[in-house]
Design a protein around this motif. Structure first.
Motif, PDB file in Angstrom:
ATOM      1  N   LYS A 104       0.830  -1.207   0.000  1.00  0.00           N
ATOM      2  CA  LYS A 104       0.000   0.000   0.000  1.00  0.00           C
ATOM      3  C   LYS A 104       0.863   1.256   0.000  1.00  0.00           C
ATOM      4  O   LYS A 104       0.481   2.283  -0.573  1.00  0.00           O
ATOM      5  CB  LYS A 104      -0.952  -0.010   1.197  1.00  0.00           C
ATOM      6  CG  LYS A 104      -2.077  -1.027   1.049  1.00  0.00           C
ATOM      7  CD  LYS A 104      -3.079  -0.959   2.183  1.00  0.00           C
ATOM      8  CE  LYS A 104      -2.515  -1.477   3.475  1.00  0.00           C
ATOM      9  NZ  LYS A 104      -3.550  -1.659   4.527  1.00  0.00           N
ATOM     10  N   GLY A 105       2.028   1.174   0.644  1.00  0.00           N
ATOM     11  CA  GLY A 105       2.930   2.321   0.635  1.00  0.00           C
ATOM     12  C   GLY A 105       3.413   2.639  -0.765  1.00  0.00           C
ATOM     13  O   GLY A 105       3.526   3.807  -1.146  1.00  0.00           O
ATOM     14  N   ARG A 106       3.694   1.623  -1.568  1.00  0.00           N
ATOM     15  CA  ARG A 106       4.104   1.847  -2.957  1.00  0.00           C
ATOM     16  C   ARG A 106       3.000   2.547  -3.745  1.00  0.00           C
ATOM     17  O   ARG A 106       3.245   3.487  -4.501  1.00  0.00           O
ATOM     18  CB  ARG A 106       4.431   0.509  -3.626  1.00  0.00           C
ATOM     19  CG  ARG A 106       5.780  -0.073  -3.276  1.00  0.00           C
ATOM     20  CD  ARG A 106       5.992  -1.353  -4.047  1.00  0.00           C
ATOM     21  NE  ARG A 106       7.312  -1.917  -3.814  1.00  0.00           N
ATOM     22  CZ  ARG A 106       7.735  -3.040  -4.375  1.00  0.00           C
ATOM     23  NH1 ARG A 106       6.949  -3.709  -5.193  1.00  0.00           N
ATOM     24  NH2 ARG A 106       8.956  -3.497  -4.123  1.00  0.00           N
ATOM     25  N   LYS A 107       1.775   2.052  -3.580  1.00  0.00           N
ATOM     26  CA  LYS A 107       0.657   2.652  -4.314  1.00  0.00           C
ATOM     27  C   LYS A 107       0.460   4.109  -3.903  1.00  0.00           C
ATOM     28  O   LYS A 107       0.235   4.987  -4.739  1.00  0.00           O
ATOM     29  CB  LYS A 107      -0.621   1.863  -4.057  1.00  0.00           C
ATOM     30  CG  LYS A 107      -0.656   0.510  -4.728  1.00  0.00           C
ATOM     31  CD  LYS A 107      -2.016  -0.157  -4.521  1.00  0.00           C
ATOM     32  CE  LYS A 107      -2.066  -1.514  -5.219  1.00  0.00           C
ATOM     33  NZ  LYS A 107      -3.393  -2.154  -5.053  1.00  0.00           N
ATOM     34  N   ALA A 108       0.520   4.372  -2.594  1.00  0.00           N
ATOM     35  CA  ALA A 108       0.324   5.737  -2.115  1.00  0.00           C
ATOM     36  C   ALA A 108       1.434   6.657  -2.610  1.00  0.00           C
ATOM     37  O   ALA A 108       1.186   7.817  -2.956  1.00  0.00           O
ATOM     38  CB  ALA A 108       0.259   5.755  -0.588  1.00  0.00           C
ATOM     39  N   LEU A 109       2.651   6.145  -2.664  1.00  0.00           N
ATOM     40  CA  LEU A 109       3.770   6.957  -3.169  1.00  0.00           C
ATOM     41  C   LEU A 109       3.565   7.278  -4.646  1.00  0.00           C
ATOM     42  O   LEU A 109       3.784   8.412  -5.075  1.00  0.00           O
ATOM     43  CB  LEU A 109       5.087   6.220  -2.964  1.00  0.00           C
ATOM     44  CG  LEU A 109       6.333   6.924  -3.512  1.00  0.00           C
ATOM     45  CD1 LEU A 109       6.573   8.252  -2.804  1.00  0.00           C
ATOM     46  CD2 LEU A 109       7.556   6.027  -3.402  1.00  0.00           C
ATOM     47  N   ILE A 110       3.129   6.283  -5.417  1.00  0.00           N
ATOM     48  CA  ILE A 110       2.880   6.532  -6.842  1.00  0.00           C
ATOM     49  C   ILE A 110       1.794   7.582  -7.016  1.00  0.00           C
ATOM     50  O   ILE A 110       1.875   8.451  -7.883  1.00  0.00           O
ATOM     51  CB  ILE A 110       2.503   5.212  -7.540  1.00  0.00           C
ATOM     52  CG1 ILE A 110       3.742   4.323  -7.643  1.00  0.00           C
ATOM     53  CG2 ILE A 110       1.923   5.475  -8.929  1.00  0.00           C
ATOM     54  CD1 ILE A 110       3.460   2.925  -8.122  1.00  0.00           C
ATOM     55  N   GLY A 111       0.763   7.538  -6.169  1.00  0.00           N
ATOM     56  CA  GLY A 111      -0.271   8.564  -6.228  1.00  0.00           C
ATOM     57  C   GLY A 111       0.294   9.950  -5.973  1.00  0.00           C
ATOM     58  O   GLY A 111      -0.059  10.916  -6.658  1.00  0.00           O
ATOM     59  N   ALA A 112       1.198  10.058  -4.987  1.00  0.00           N
ATOM     60  CA  ALA A 112       1.819  11.353  -4.696  1.00  0.00           C
ATOM     61  C   ALA A 112       2.710  11.805  -5.846  1.00  0.00           C
ATOM     62  O   ALA A 112       2.759  12.995  -6.173  1.00  0.00           O
ATOM     63  CB  ALA A 112       2.631  11.254  -3.398  1.00  0.00           C
ATOM     64  N   LEU A 113       3.392  10.867  -6.481  1.00  0.00           N
ATOM     65  CA  LEU A 113       4.244  11.209  -7.622  1.00  0.00           C
ATOM     66  C   LEU A 113       3.416  11.704  -8.795  1.00  0.00           C
ATOM     67  O   LEU A 113       3.813  12.623  -9.512  1.00  0.00           O
ATOM     68  CB  LEU A 113       5.062   9.993  -8.040  1.00  0.00           C
ATOM     69  CG  LEU A 113       6.106   9.486  -7.045  1.00  0.00           C
ATOM     70  CD1 LEU A 113       6.737   8.207  -7.555  1.00  0.00           C
ATOM     71  CD2 LEU A 113       7.169  10.529  -6.787  1.00  0.00           C
ATOM     72  N   ASN A 114       2.262  11.078  -9.001  1.00  0.00           N
ATOM     73  CA  ASN A 114       1.403  11.498 -10.103  1.00  0.00           C
ATOM     74  C   ASN A 114       0.963  12.946  -9.967  1.00  0.00           C
ATOM     75  O   ASN A 114       0.781  13.653 -10.958  1.00  0.00           O
ATOM     76  CB  ASN A 114       0.165  10.602 -10.173  1.00  0.00           C
ATOM     77  CG  ASN A 114       0.485   9.217 -10.714  1.00  0.00           C
ATOM     78  OD1 ASN A 114       1.610   8.944 -11.120  1.00  0.00           O
ATOM     79  ND2 ASN A 114      -0.502   8.340 -10.693  1.00  0.00           N
ATOM     80  N   LYS A 115       0.786  13.390  -8.724  1.00  0.00           N
ATOM     81  CA  LYS A 115       0.264  14.731  -8.489  1.00  0.00           C
ATOM     82  C   LYS A 115       1.339  15.810  -8.466  1.00  0.00           C
ATOM     83  O   LYS A 115       1.021  17.000  -8.473  1.00  0.00           O
ATOM     84  CB  LYS A 115      -0.509  14.756  -7.160  1.00  0.00           C
ATOM     85  CG  LYS A 115      -1.769  13.903  -7.167  1.00  0.00           C
ATOM     86  CD  LYS A 115      -2.458  13.924  -5.806  1.00  0.00           C
ATOM     87  CE  LYS A 115      -3.712  13.073  -5.805  1.00  0.00           C
ATOM     88  NZ  LYS A 115      -4.382  13.058  -4.480  1.00  0.00           N
ATOM     89  N   ASN A 116       2.598  15.410  -8.397  1.00  0.00           N
ATOM     90  CA  ASN A 116       3.667  16.390  -8.213  1.00  0.00           C
ATOM     91  C   ASN A 116       4.813  16.090  -9.172  1.00  0.00           C
ATOM     92  O   ASN A 116       5.591  15.163  -8.961  1.00  0.00           O
ATOM     93  CB  ASN A 116       4.168  16.358  -6.755  1.00  0.00           C
ATOM     94  CG  ASN A 116       5.086  17.509  -6.433  1.00  0.00           C
ATOM     95  OD1 ASN A 116       5.983  17.827  -7.207  1.00  0.00           O
ATOM     96  ND2 ASN A 116       4.875  18.135  -5.288  1.00  0.00           N
ATOM     97  N   GLN A 117       4.924  16.898 -10.237  1.00  0.00           N
ATOM     98  CA  GLN A 117       5.955  16.664 -11.246  1.00  0.00           C
ATOM     99  C   GLN A 117       7.360  16.819 -10.671  1.00  0.00           C
ATOM    100  O   GLN A 117       8.263  16.040 -10.974  1.00  0.00           O
ATOM    101  CB  GLN A 117       5.760  17.621 -12.418  1.00  0.00           C
ATOM    102  CG  GLN A 117       4.473  17.382 -13.202  1.00  0.00           C
ATOM    103  CD  GLN A 117       4.307  18.360 -14.353  1.00  0.00           C
ATOM    104  OE1 GLN A 117       5.027  19.337 -14.447  1.00  0.00           O
ATOM    105  NE2 GLN A 117       3.347  18.095 -15.220  1.00  0.00           N
ATOM    106  N   ASN A 118       7.565  17.837  -9.849  1.00  0.00           N
ATOM    107  CA  ASN A 118       8.896  18.055  -9.280  1.00  0.00           C
ATOM    108  C   ASN A 118       9.299  16.896  -8.376  1.00  0.00           C
ATOM    109  O   ASN A 118      10.474  16.499  -8.329  1.00  0.00           O
ATOM    110  CB  ASN A 118       8.936  19.366  -8.495  1.00  0.00           C
ATOM    111  CG  ASN A 118       8.807  20.577  -9.394  1.00  0.00           C
ATOM    112  OD1 ASN A 118       9.205  20.533 -10.562  1.00  0.00           O
ATOM    113  ND2 ASN A 118       8.255  21.658  -8.877  1.00  0.00           N
TER     114      ASN A 118
END
Length: 263
Positions: A104-118
């Motif tokens: 679940k941590g991987r999925k949540a991190l990917i979600g955060a990456l999707n929202k923030n290009q930098n």
């Protein structure tokens, strides 16, 4: 010297690094560069994914198998309680953390990456060429969300992961209210598993990971910045201070990245 084939931002590599540091074992990190090729690591070890530990002529893959190997080969500072009941809880919590916080941590991190290009470009390995970093940063987050839906990493899946992690963190806070460690009064495999896998929820302060300074202490919104989970992250950071060895300016044991793909 032990060699750890790893990816610096791999939660499961961090779990193994915690264990190695706790046991006071000297090891050399061999950073694996994504996207170049799996063949070298597979030919050496029979494993395509990190972490992989090399001890002499022996290669061990999978973070749990590595933990059990180190416990057998280097029994000083044991990872497993001697009490059968406590040992059972420790093993159960290690397996739960791998499957719950880890995935679940991987999925949540990917979600955060999707929202923030930098954020996306800043966590890429240093060895990735600038033009590729710029390309990754230019991909719109909504497009990544669409692409991720086909492999279980779309918006709904990410939301479910974050919701599950909130329950996990609440449970961990409650467990730690009345005891210093997850299975009693001494650190165990359960503690190092949970601490290592939670790395991507909120990166630790201090010089423990080779990441940009601005990422230290930062993490996934709704989790890292939620005061309800502050006791857990305070506990986790105490484990870092007590058991993880900080990086040195020029770590003499660390090898340069090798052309190996990890996924």
């Amino acid at each position: 010297m032990l060699e750890l084939y790893q990816f610096e931002l791999s939660q499961y590599s961090e779990k193994v690094r915690f264990i190695l540091d706790y046991k006071g074992l000297d090891y050399r990190k061999v950073e694996v560069t994504p996207g170049v090729g799996q063949l070298d690591l597979f030919q050496k070890s029979g494993h395509r994914q990190v972490p992989v530990l090399k001890d002499g002529d022996t290669y061990i893959g999978d973070s749990t198998d590595i933990a059990f190997y180190l416990e057998r080969k280097y029994p000083e500072k044991p990872l497993l309680p001697s009490n059968p009941r406590a040992k059972g809880f420790c093993l159960m919590m290690e397996e739960w953390a791998d499957e719950s916080i880890g995935l679940k941590g991987r999925k949540a991190l990917i979600g955060a990456l999707n929202k923030n290009q930098n954020f996306r470009t800043s966590i890429l390995p240093k060895e990735v060429p600038d033009f590729l970093k710029n390309l990754v940063g230019a991909i719109p987050g909504d497009l990544l969300d669409v692409l991720g839906s086909g492999v279980g990493l779309g918006g709904d899946s990410v939301k479910e992961a974050v919701t599950g992690l909130k329950q996990d963190l609440e449970a961990l806070c409650l467990i730690l209210e009345s005891q210093p460690y997850l299975v009693g009064n001494t650190p165990s495999l359960a503690d190092f598993t949970v601490a290592g896998l939670s790395m991507v929820l909120k990166f630790p302060d201090g010089n423990y990971l080779d990441i940009p300074e601005h990422l230290k202490g930062k993490g996934i919104p709704e989790l890292a910045d939620n005061s309800a989970y502050a006791p857990f992250f305070a506990w986790r950071d105490r484990l870092y201070a007590e058991f993880r060895q900080p990086l040195t300016p020029q770590s003499p044991g660390d090898a340069p990245p090798t052309p190996i793909e990890i996924e």
